[in-house]
Design a protein around this motif. Structure first.
Motif, PDB file in Angstrom:
ATOM      1  N   GLU A 163     -41.153  26.866  20.328  1.00 17.66           N
ATOM      2  CA  GLU A 163     -41.981  28.075  20.270  1.00 17.66           C
ATOM      3  C   GLU A 163     -41.266  29.224  19.574  1.00 17.66           C
ATOM      4  O   GLU A 163     -41.877  29.987  18.809  1.00 17.66           O
ATOM      5  CB  GLU A 163     -42.401  28.507  21.678  1.00 17.66           C
ATOM      6  N   GLU A 164     -39.977  29.343  19.840  1.00 13.73           N
ATOM      7  CA  GLU A 164     -39.238  30.427  19.203  1.00 13.73           C
ATOM      8  C   GLU A 164     -39.170  30.208  17.691  1.00 13.73           C
ATOM      9  O   GLU A 164     -39.335  31.151  16.905  1.00 13.73           O
ATOM     10  CB  GLU A 164     -37.826  30.498  19.800  1.00 13.73           C
ATOM     11  N   LEU A 178     -32.495  25.020  20.401  1.00 16.70           N
ATOM     12  CA  LEU A 178     -33.596  25.815  19.852  1.00 16.70           C
ATOM     13  C   LEU A 178     -34.940  25.325  20.398  1.00 16.70           C
ATOM     14  O   LEU A 178     -35.301  24.168  20.214  1.00 16.70           O
ATOM     15  CB  LEU A 178     -33.590  25.726  18.317  1.00 16.70           C
ATOM     16  N   PRO A 237     -42.977  37.822  14.298  1.00 15.17           N
ATOM     17  CA  PRO A 237     -42.699  36.926  15.424  1.00 15.17           C
ATOM     18  C   PRO A 237     -43.302  37.440  16.732  1.00 15.17           C
ATOM     19  O   PRO A 237     -43.822  36.657  17.540  1.00 15.17           O
ATOM     20  CB  PRO A 237     -41.171  36.930  15.496  1.00 15.17           C
ATOM     21  N   ALA A 274     -47.055  36.727  16.591  1.00 10.77           N
ATOM     22  CA  ALA A 274     -47.362  35.317  16.814  1.00 10.77           C
ATOM     23  C   ALA A 274     -47.314  34.986  18.303  1.00 10.77           C
ATOM     24  O   ALA A 274     -48.202  34.316  18.846  1.00 10.77           O
ATOM     25  CB  ALA A 274     -46.378  34.437  16.040  1.00 10.77           C
ATOM     26  N   PHE A 279     -41.297  28.524  15.950  1.00 12.66           N
ATOM     27  CA  PHE A 279     -42.651  28.733  15.438  1.00 12.66           C
ATOM     28  C   PHE A 279     -42.925  30.206  15.160  1.00 12.66           C
ATOM     29  O   PHE A 279     -43.477  30.569  14.117  1.00 12.66           O
ATOM     30  CB  PHE A 279     -43.676  28.192  16.437  1.00 12.66           C
ATOM     31  N   ASP A 280     -42.555  31.068  16.123  1.00 12.92           N
ATOM     32  CA  ASP A 280     -42.817  32.496  15.966  1.00 12.92           C
ATOM     33  C   ASP A 280     -42.195  33.038  14.689  1.00 12.92           C
ATOM     34  O   ASP A 280     -42.772  33.904  14.023  1.00 12.92           O
ATOM     35  CB  ASP A 280     -42.281  33.263  17.178  1.00 12.92           C
ATOM     36  N   PHE A 281     -41.017  32.509  14.329  1.00 12.45           N
ATOM     37  CA  PHE A 281     -40.354  33.019  13.129  1.00 12.45           C
ATOM     38  C   PHE A 281     -40.864  32.359  11.860  1.00 12.45           C
ATOM     39  O   PHE A 281     -40.780  32.925  10.776  1.00 12.45           O
ATOM     40  CB  PHE A 281     -38.836  32.851  13.246  1.00 12.45           C
TER      41      PHE A 281
END
Lengths: 186, 186
Positions: free
Chosen positions: B147-148, B144, A156, A159, B150-152
């Motif tokens: 972007e957060e 939520l 994460p 990314a 997405f990173d995960f």
DNA sequence: CTATAACGCTACGAAAGAGTAGCGAAAGCC
DNA sequence: GGCTTTCGCTACTCTTTCGTAGCGTTATAG
């Protein structure tokens, strides 16, 4: 038998090479520039290194340093401390062009891939210790392979680093770690 | 009034440029090579494009394509379908040098960063839909941010892709998705 | 003190890539 | 069918970078 190679010149070459790498990245790296920065003649550089690429590789290798290993007694505490160290490094604007350039070049150059891997191994050494300690305490299952854990711990971050580097400064490390812990527990 | 620019030549230029990019990556991309591959004279290429860099950028832009959006009714099902599409793309050995080279070059070139972002936006469009649908069903909190998430979702994939590309073929997508879901629920 | 090899300097040569000039031939617009 | 512009071709210039040659100078091992 006669005059030995100047160790000082060697140090100046590498020092200038490292500085240049951090400022201009892999693309801006030229032997002429290393020569003018270091004050060492280009011909002398080629007396110390067989090729410009060897200067580059040696300079990159010289930047690899050991990382501190947290030991707070809990997995969550260890991960928090680890992140406190790693996040500012990722957030550093100077490092980004060099490291991403290295990632890109490593895709086609095996020697650079070796360096990239060595850097990563050194940087993630503490993580291995952290994970092993958590396993010993029963906080993580023994069956968990390190690589899988690594992907969820740094992925994460990676990314975000590639996509939205400017947002890394304000990152909520606690929330990040809590999500990572949830993923590892699944 | 007279003879128009050959649309066929333009197509052949871009086709050859894209092929070259996939084979040799950003570094191996030269106008001379595009000329010899396409059969179009170098001078003609410069009549169609103002610079070699414009050929590169146009070729990269032309590879951006829309992605399918899953709609299985559950977040888990949608993510599984999404991964079924994305993982093989990451696992493709041909794409890796080009994409990682792009990531590296985008760190210092704003135009390439724009392309990188555009590619990513297109590729992750389905994810936005998936996340929004899950929110509407109450499977994810409205708070939520995408972007957060997405990173995960892509971060672990990204980490593995950069570090251990050869292991991507055998990846256990179900386990990956379950870990992602746990992280998002935290 | 002297021989030996390193040093710095200037100047090259070689290669690769970008982009341009000028030409004869061909193709489309009217 | 003729005018205009493109096309392909060859050849060229310009720039960058790598790596080397030659030479006078300097440090150091013995």
């Amino acid at each position: 038998m006669a005059r030995p190679r100047s160790e000082e010149a060697n140090a100046k070459i590498l020092e200038a090479a490292v500085g240049l790498l951090f400022e201009k990245g892999l693309d801006g790296f030229t032997i002429d520039e290393v020569a003018s920065r270091s004050g060492v003649a280009k011909t002398t550089i080629y007396r110390h290194f067989s090729s410009g690429n060897e200067v580059l590789v040696t300079a990159l290798d010289s930047t690899i340093r050991p990382f501190p290993t947290p030991d707070t007694g809990t997995l969550r505490g260890d991960l928090l401390e680890f992140m406190e160290v790693v996040v500012p490094i990722f957030a550093s604007a100077q490092l980004r062009p060099l490291m991403l350039g290295l990632v890109g070049a490593a895709a086609t150059d095996t020697e650079l891939f070796r360096i990239q891997t060595a850097m990563l191994t050194e940087r993630t050494m503490p993580l291995r210790t952290i994970i092993d300690a958590a396993k010993a305490r029963g906080q993580l299952p023994d069956s968990l392979v390190f690589e899988e854990a690594f992907d969820f711990i740094e992925g994460p971050l990676l990314a975000q680093w590639i996509q939205r580097p400017e947002t890394l400064i304000d990152i909520d490390i606690e929330r990040l770690v809590d999500r990572v812990l949830a993923a590892l527990a699944a």
